[in-house]
Every structure is written in C-alpha cells, then in structure tokens.
Scaffold this active site. Structure first.
Site, PDB file in Angstrom:
ATOM      1  CG  ASP A  99      11.434  -4.313 -30.657  1.00 58.66           C
ATOM      2  OD1 ASP A  99      12.618  -4.206 -31.044  1.00 58.66           O
ATOM      3  OD2 ASP A  99      10.920  -3.561 -29.797  1.00 58.66           O
ATOM      4  CG  ASP A 201      10.824   1.034 -29.042  1.00 61.17           C
ATOM      5  OD1 ASP A 201      12.023   0.838 -29.250  1.00 61.17           O
ATOM      6  OD2 ASP A 201      10.209   2.030 -29.462  1.00 61.17           O
ATOM      7  CD  GLU A 243      15.041   1.383 -26.014  1.00 62.51           C
ATOM      8  OE1 GLU A 243      13.850   1.678 -26.225  1.00 62.51           O
ATOM      9  OE2 GLU A 243      15.960   1.736 -26.760  1.00 62.51           O
ATOM     10  CG  HIS A 316      18.286  -1.691 -33.269  1.00 62.00           C
ATOM     11  ND1 HIS A 316      18.092  -2.131 -31.963  1.00 62.00           N
ATOM     12  CD2 HIS A 316      17.335  -0.780 -33.477  1.00 62.00           C
ATOM     13  CE1 HIS A 316      17.063  -1.523 -31.442  1.00 62.00           C
ATOM     14  NE2 HIS A 316      16.584  -0.674 -32.331  1.00 62.00           N
ATOM     15  CG  ASP A 317      18.599   2.168 -31.306  1.00 60.70           C
ATOM     16  OD1 ASP A 317      17.824   1.988 -30.347  1.00 60.70           O
ATOM     17  OD2 ASP A 317      18.214   2.243 -32.491  1.00 60.70           O
TER      18      ASP A 317
HETATM   19  O1  TEU Z   1      15.168   3.684 -29.267  1.00 60.13           O
HETATM   20  C1  TEU Z   1      14.926   4.563 -28.196  1.00 60.13           C
HETATM   21  C2  TEU Z   1      15.684   5.787 -28.430  1.00 60.13           C
HETATM   22  O2  TEU Z   1      15.348   6.815 -27.923  1.00 60.13           O
HETATM   23  C3  TEU Z   1      16.891   5.677 -29.295  1.00 60.13           C
HETATM   24  O3  TEU Z   1      16.456   5.970 -30.606  1.00 60.13           O
HETATM   25  C4  TEU Z   1      17.916   6.626 -28.831  1.00 60.13           C
HETATM   26  O4  TEU Z   1      17.296   7.796 -28.366  1.00 60.13           O
HETATM   27  C5  TEU Z   1      18.779   7.067 -29.937  1.00 60.13           C
HETATM   28  O5  TEU Z   1      19.012   6.009 -30.789  1.00 60.13           O
HETATM   29  C6  TEU Z   1      20.044   7.534 -29.315  1.00 60.13           C
HETATM   30  O6  TEU Z   1      21.103   6.769 -29.793  1.00 60.13           O
HETATM   31  C7  TEU Z   1      14.047   2.863 -29.596  1.00 60.13           C
HETATM   32  C8  TEU Z   1      14.484   1.927 -30.695  1.00 60.13           C
HETATM   33  O7  TEU Z   1      15.518   1.080 -30.203  1.00 60.13           O
HETATM   34  C9  TEU Z   1      14.959   2.764 -31.856  1.00 60.13           C
HETATM   35  O8  TEU Z   1      15.499   1.952 -32.903  1.00 60.13           O
HETATM   36  C10 TEU Z   1      13.766   3.544 -32.386  1.00 60.13           C
HETATM   37  O9  TEU Z   1      14.234   4.417 -33.408  1.00 60.13           O
HETATM   38  C11 TEU Z   1      13.145   4.391 -31.263  1.00 60.13           C
HETATM   39  O10 TEU Z   1      12.973   3.696 -30.029  1.00 60.13           O
HETATM   40  C12 TEU Z   1      11.735   4.794 -31.690  1.00 60.13           C
HETATM   41  O11 TEU Z   1      10.940   3.633 -31.725  1.00 60.13           O
END
Ligand code: TEU
Length: 543
Positions: A99, A201, A243, A316-317
């Site tokens: 990542d 990311d 992403e 994971h989000d």
């Molecule tokens: O996520 C991008 C991000 O913007 C997400 O956090 C999203 O906005 C939010 O979860 C809405 O559901 C990436 C990673 O996947 C996330 O885990 C990190 O927290 C974020 O970037 C910061 O690195």
C-alpha cells in the site's frame, strides 16, 4: 492475446494486518500471523495479496499515518518477517502488493519533526506550509476529509501545515522535486525486496493544487504519474492499482488505458450511491439492486476493452457488502453468493476483502465510545453542528462506518476466534462463534467453496478475462443480466439480487443451452423464454 499480464487473470485478496491474525498474543494482527494463514489463501486460489500498510506508524489511522516508510511497525514484526512473507507467499504463487500512502505521512515522521522545528530545515518544504490570515485564522477555510479544519498552526515556524485527513497526517508537498525523488527511491527499495506491485492511496490527491477542491483531481496528477512511470514503473511487471474517490468515467481512461501508468483504479461511484450529499456515509441512503447494477453497467460499458477495472464491494473503509447490499440475516450465505457471482463474472480484476469469503457481516456500536475509527470521531462535532442528529449519526456509523470491516478475522469458534490468544485490539463480531473459516470450509455449499470455484474459473475460462460485457434487461428492478463474449464463446449470466423469486422473460441473447459453470441452486442446462429465478439465484451458462 492470451499472454495478457498476470494481474488480468489473478484475483486479489486484501489483508488489513491489524485484524487478520495475531501470532504473539498481544491482540494485534502481525506478519508471522499472516504467514501462518497463507495456506488458506492458497486454497482460495488468490494470485496476490494487497497488504494494507505495515510500515512504522503511531497507528492513529491504523497505519495510513506512516512514520518510517522503510521500517516495519513493531507490533507487526520485522523486515525479516516481511522478507519471509514475500518468500512464503511466492512459494504459493501469491505476490505481495504494498500500500503506497504518499499523499501524506505521519506527524511523527522524522521529516515532519525537522520541518516543524525550523523554516530553514531542508525538510521544511517537503510539506505544505502557508501563513495564517489576520486574527489567527488558518490560511483558507478548507475542511479536512476527517472533519475539522485542514490546517494546523505550528508556533516554532509561525506557519500552518496542510492535512487533508487528520492533523496527524501532514500532506507531502508534491510540487517539491526533492520530495518526489525521496518517494521514487523508497518505491525502488520495496521493489528490490520482491514485491509484486502497489495499491496507491488517494493517488489523485498527489496532483492537487492546494487552492483547489478536496476531491478534484489535482491539475498536476498526470505529470506526477508520468514521472512515477518514467522513474520507477517503466519496464517492470508490477500490478499498480490507484485509489481515488474523485475519479469518474470522464477521467478514468487517463489513468488506466493502455500506455498509461496504472493498470487499474479503485473508483467509488457505486459506494457513493449509498451516501447523502451533505452528511456522506453518516446519513445512509438505500441502494436498490437497480441502482447498483446501473452503476456497474455504466463502468463496465465505459471501460470496455480500452481500460481495465478493479472490482470490489468491500474493503477496510467500507461496510461489509452482505449487510450493505444483501441480507445479513437468514439470507447471509445466499446473498453473499449472489454478490460474489456478480463481482467475479464481470470484466476486470476482482478483490476479495478479508472475511468476505466466509460471509462476515457488519458489527454494531452501541455508543460513540465504542467506535474506534478516527474518521467518525473527527466528523461528529461538525455534522451535529450542521443538523445531523446523534441517532442518525450512530445509524450511519453502524450501516456505513469503517469499523464494520475491521473486527478481527474469524478463523474458528473459540474465544479469540482463532485471531488471538489474547484480548483483541477491537471486539470480535458477536457472531464469531457461528461464522468462521473452520465452519465454512467444512461446508461444501458454503461461501468459501463458492469463492474458490469462482476464483478457479478465472484461470479456466479466457472469456472471463478477455470477454466483452453486454447488459440485458437493464430496467429490471431485481435481476442483473449480462453476457461476456469472446470470439465464439458466450457466457450468459443471470443474478437475482433480491430475496424474492423473480419470473422474467429472457431476450434471445440469453436463451439456449450451455454448460452451467456457476449455479447457486439446481444446475440449469439451458435458459428458455420464461424463467423463474429463486431468491438470490445466480446462473452462468457457457456456450
Ligand atoms: O481512504 C481515502 C479516503 O478518503 C477514505 O478515507 C474515505 O474518504 C472515507 O473512508 C470515506 O468512507 C484512504 C485509505 O483507504 C483510508 O483507510 C485512509 O484513512 C485514508 O486514505 C487516509 O490515508
């Protein structure tokens, strides 16, 4: 061309290391724990692991706040453990995709500590600093994605630094060639350790112009990715998946068409269907099967053979997709199969998020104190001030929140679910006594067996890799119907995305006999004009 890149026929498996498997009883997942579970992934048949961050980190955003890009977080193990993971995975035909989190690092990174101590430090301009406005106001009114202002003041340098996420995640200054050189050499360092690629990311944000919107693709993104290609990626057989929560069908081909730097993009239009324009995930909207299949159809049609797609419903989000789009009650396994069949029969590379292969579902927080995710805590005050009620916020957290995906992986029905012998860093899902790998693997009609079959098909059927996508019955409210076609081969797919039986008239293109390569109910050897699909029934016939 059957000799297409390896990542077009491989299926990815995302591991969130903190919650996957704990080998030393401290309640936190670790790399030796991952190594101990590689046979599970080999049995499943996945071709690579997307490993969420394992770098040194204070863990305020569970590793997406990196304090040393070339060290392993002490709770996860050592670099030797990492090298062993690469070797053991490779011995099972599984690559490790790292990542790449380079829009920002942690405020505990040595670079930031030096930068915040003096304007004259060479590291100062690795970050985005601005003077405040009169009256002690931040440079702009920009709000952070995790709530609150996007600027924090540092007295030692009498300036404010930008952080699009949390104050512990200072944005890196991508206009600075010294920063870019440091990132390129760090990427090379990991490539030299034998990794198979990068998940990138919020990659759209490294092209941002500080004074433009948060989710606008920055004006410099194509220069940045072009330089990354020229300096690091060119001539290497790496999987690269970006992403972006901003990428749209208008811009995606600039990322993923042939001869562009990235192989595929994680895009989120189908996720945002379930979000409110103002309160986002914290005021969930219903996502009907018709909305979901229309969005997927639009992306499949747009990318066609020009671009490649990253296919996912969970990560994971995100909430667990059986809870979001299926039925996490009596229809848990049935809807899990229907959604998996949909995802794995589309054109692109499917990603399996840890636990979806056994049908893990959402958990529930009784109060804000039970919520782990810093994003929820960061957004709470602002959303309350703008009129969202506490009850609505908690409903949003429980339906759409990120904690749902982060409860420990459920390996067996024991007190620690086979995840840990200690106290897990995050409570287990209450259903861990019934829903776990040991039980599901023992069930020939379980989700694990179904996922293993789908993943194996991708190696067996070139039409699944190379075939074009054509939707049918596009206005049908419950059934997703499409074909995949390549040369003379046709795959006819019908998926009932509801818990009710559906009687329908089939267009000629879907009719005829064939080999039932996927069936969740009794195998059908042919499809005629009128057909009634059982609740959550998925059918794929190969002609
Ligand atoms: O996520 C991008 C991000 O913007 C997400 O956090 C999203 O906005 C939010 O979860 C809405 O559901 C990436 C990673 O996947 C996330 O885990 C990190 O927290 C974020 O970037 C910061 O690195």
């Amino acid at each position: 061309d059957v000799a297409s890149p390896w990542w077009k026929s491989a299926v990815g498996y995302q591991i969130y290391p903190r919650s996957f498997c704990d080998s030393d009883g401290d309640g936190v997942g670790d790399i030796p724990g991952i190594i101990s579970r590689l046979d599970h992934l080999a049995d499943l048949g996945v071709g690579f692991i997307w490993l969420s961050p394992v770098y040194a980190s204070p863990q305020r955003d569970n590793g997406y706040d990196i304090s040393d890009y070339q060290a392993i977080h002490h709770e996860y193990g050592t670099l030797e453990d990492f090298d062993r993971l690469v070797t053991e995975a490779r011995d099972r035909g599984i690559g490790i995709v790292m990542d790449l989190v380079v829009n920002h690092c942690s405020d505990e990174h040595a670079w930031f500590k030096a930068a915040a101590a003096s304007r004259d430090a060479p590291e100062h301009d690795l970050f985005v600093w601005r003077e405040g406005r009169p009256g002690g106001l931040p440079p702009t009114d920009k709000r952070a994605i995790f709530g609150g202002p996007a600027w924090t003041y540092v007295a030692a340098v009498d300036r404010w630094y930008l952080h699009l996420f949390s104050p512990g995640q200072p944005d890196l200054n991508w206009d600075n060639p010294d920063l870019r050189d440091r990132i390129w050499s760090m990427m090379e360092w990991w490539i030299d350790r034998g990794i198979a690629g990068f998940r990138m990311d919020v990659i759209d944000l490294i092209g941002k112009d500080v004074d433009r919107g948060l989710f606008d693709e920055g004006p410099h993104i194509w220069d940045r990715l072009g330089e990354m290609h020229d300096r690091v990626l060119k001539g290497r057989d790496l999987l690269t998946v970006g992403e972006s929560w901003a990428v749209s069908r208008d811009t995606v081909l600039q990322y993923v068409a042939d001869a562009t730097p990235l192989a595929m993009m994680f895009h989120f239009d189908h996720v945002k269907l379930g979000w409110d324009p103002q309160f986002h995930k914290f005021r969930p909207r219903e996502v009907t099967p018709l909305m979901l299949k229309r969005e997927i159809t639009a992306w499949q049609t747009h990318l066609r053979e020009y671009g490649w797609d990253a296919l996912f419903l969970s990560n994971h989000d995100l909430p667990r997709h059986i809870s979001r789009y299926g039925d996490d009650g009596v229809g848990r396994v049935a809807s899990g199969k229907a959604l998996a069949a949909m995802l794995h029969l589309l054109r692109g590379t499917p990603f399996v998020y840890q636990g979806e292969e056994i049908g893990m579902i959402n958990t529930r927080a009784a109060s804000l104190a039970d919520v782990e995710d810093l994003e929820a805590h960061g957004q709470y005050e602002g959303f309350m001030a703008n009129g969202l009620t506490h009850a609505e916020f908690m409903e949003g957290v429980n339906l759409n929140g990120r904690d749902n995906a982060r409860t420990p992986m459920q390996w067996d029905g024991g007190p620690g679910a086979g995840f840990t012998a200690g106290t897990p860093w995050m409570p287990l899902n209450p259903n861990s006594r019934e829903v776990h790998v040991a039980a599901d693997r023992a069930d020939p009609d379980g989700l694990f067996a179904f996922y293993r079959h789908l993943i194996g098909l991708r190696r067996e059927l070139p039409v699944l890799i190379h075939g074009g996508f054509q939707a049918y019955l596009e206005d049908h409210p419950a059934v997703f119907a499409f074909t995949r076609g390549w040369h003379e081969r046709r795959l006819a797919v019908l998926i009932n995305l509801t818990g009710e039986a559906q009687a329908l008239e089939l267009p000629d293109a879907l009719c005829g006999s064939g080999r039932p390569v996927v069936h969740t109910h009794a195998a059908r050897r042919g499809l005629q004009g009128r057909v009634t699909l059982e609740p959550w029934e998925a059918v794929a016939l190969l002609r």
